[in-house]
Design an enzyme around this catalytic site. Sequence first.
Site, short mmCIF file in Angstrom:
data_model
loop_
_atom_site.label_atom_id
_atom_site.label_comp_id
_atom_site.label_asym_id
_atom_site.label_seq_id
_atom_site.Cartn_x
_atom_site.Cartn_y
_atom_site.Cartn_z
NE ARG A 233 -1.84 1.06 3.43
CZ ARG A 233 -2.07 2.31 4.84
NH1 ARG A 233 -3.34 0.93 5.15
NH2 ARG A 233 -1.06 2.45 5.35
CG HIS A 237 -7.42 2.08 5.68
ND1 HIS A 237 -6.98 0.82 4.77
CD2 HIS A 237 -8.55 2.44 5.97
CE1 HIS A 237 -8.11 0.29 4.95
NE2 HIS A 237 -9.21 1.94 5.88
CE1 TYR A 246 -0.62 2.05 8.64
CE2 TYR A 246 -0.95 4.15 10.24
CZ TYR A 246 -1.23 2.84 9.04
OH TYR A 246 -2.24 3.46 8.12
C1 LIG Z 1 -15.89 -6.78 9.50
C2 LIG Z 1 -15.46 -4.89 9.25
N1 LIG Z 1 -14.33 -5.14 10.62
C3 LIG Z 1 -13.86 -4.19 9.89
C4 LIG Z 1 -13.97 -3.24 9.45
C5 LIG Z 1 -13.19 -1.54 9.52
N2 LIG Z 1 -11.81 -1.39 8.75
C6 LIG Z 1 -12.43 -1.18 7.11
S1 LIG Z 1 -10.86 -1.24 6.50
C7 LIG Z 1 -10.05 -2.33 7.21
C8 LIG Z 1 -9.38 -2.98 6.91
C9 LIG Z 1 -8.43 -3.88 5.66
O1 LIG Z 1 -7.20 -4.37 6.02
P1 LIG Z 1 -7.31 -5.13 4.15
O2 LIG Z 1 -8.17 -6.81 4.41
O3 LIG Z 1 -6.03 -5.92 4.88
O4 LIG Z 1 -7.63 -4.19 3.51
P2 LIG Z 1 -7.19 -2.58 2.22
O5 LIG Z 1 -7.42 -2.34 3.18
O6 LIG Z 1 -5.68 -3.10 3.53
O7 LIG Z 1 -7.33 -2.91 1.51
C10 LIG Z 1 -11.07 -2.60 8.42
C11 LIG Z 1 -10.72 -2.72 10.05
C12 LIG Z 1 -14.76 -3.32 8.74
N3 LIG Z 1 -14.68 -2.42 7.15
N4 LIG Z 1 -16.09 -4.30 8.78
#
Ligand SMILES: Cc1ncc(C[n+]2csc(CCOP(=O)(O)OP(=O)(O)O)c2C)c(N)n1
Length: 339
Positions: A233, A237, A246
């Site tokens: 990434r 985020h 971080y």
């Molecule tokens: C069920 C759920 N739990 C928590 C969240 C909050 N949340 C949004 S994005 C994220 C991180 C996701 O990381 P990843 O799956 O690695 O995808 P990336 O954003 O890195 O593409 C979290 C915890 C959510 N959207 N849905």
Amino acid sequence: MPTTLHNEDLIAMLCEMIKARVASDRLWSLQRQGRIGTIAPIDGQEATTVGATWALDPTTDWVIPQYREPLALGRFGPEVLNRFAAWALGHPEGGHIPEPVRVFPPQISLATQILHAVGLAWALKLRGEPGVVLVFFGDGSTSEGDFYEAGNLAGVLEVPVIFLCSNNQWAISTPTSKQTAAAGFASKAEAFGIPGVTVDGMDPLAVHEVVAAARDRALAGSGATLIEAVNYRLNAHTTADDPTRYVPEDELAEARERDPLVTFRRQLEARGIWDRHHQADAEQAAASAIDHAWNWATNLPLAQLDLFDHVFANPTPRQQRQRAALADHLGHESGGGAR
Ligand SMILES: Cc1ncc(C[n+]2csc(CCOP(=O)(O)OP(=O)(O)O)c2C)c(N)n1
Ligand SMILES: [Mg+2]
């Protein structure tokens, strides 16, 4: 559906990667202007998304994205970017799937789309329809129960689905080292009884090759594959995040050296099929594509009251207030509740 990529495919892939980055930057700036809500940039994940979709047939296969990929799904039609702009605006049109575009709306509720993918692939199998389903999700999503339920069911049912974990090394501020103690995310395939493959997600040709093989396997009736595409990434985020708090600077600098927009461009230049004029034209075309998507989205008619139909049999007080406010806005008489 040829799996061999010709020069024109490579050029189209780089153009799509450039479009995704330009569109991502534009949405970022629209958010900063207060014109749209939170947006998740795609920087660093273009090669994974584009390499994967170039191995699919948009006339038979389906893509179920998470929330970054819709910026780079032009292989399935320009409508995907238009609808993503509408989604960023909060317009209900952003959730529509116009036939025949085989792309689901963006998904924010982590990992839920993996279950949808298995259900869709099961439907294709039961109906005897051709095609495969490719579902994107992040490294963080592999910690959700839905991931394990979907993977297990796919293994048992032998459905034509490709699980593509776009491992960008972060789940907001959680690094992969704190996400799992397993030896990589692809190793989780063993529990599902399906093959697991790890690939360089910064290399669109490598991603294309493994997705093409997974697709062949699915079409041959042999079932699912889990692919872990390792990328990075390169941006925050979301627009609501401050990664400088971080992300280690040296790690980010090293990843930037592998920016797929730079490395793939160099490959095409070395083949003699790309130069700075192509680059300028591609950036111009990308700007036009996002201009067009934004114009389309902002000129959509306002949401109508049927937005509230088929949500709850008994609307909540908040929904009733929102419906009344919209009715007021539209100059209608407020019905004030369930219809
Ligand atoms: C069920 C759920 N739990 C928590 C969240 C909050 N949340 C949004 S994005 C994220 C991180 C996701 O990381 P990843 O799956 O690695 O995808 P990336 O954003 O890195 O593409 C979290 C915890 C959510 N959207 N849905
Ligand atoms: Mg992640």
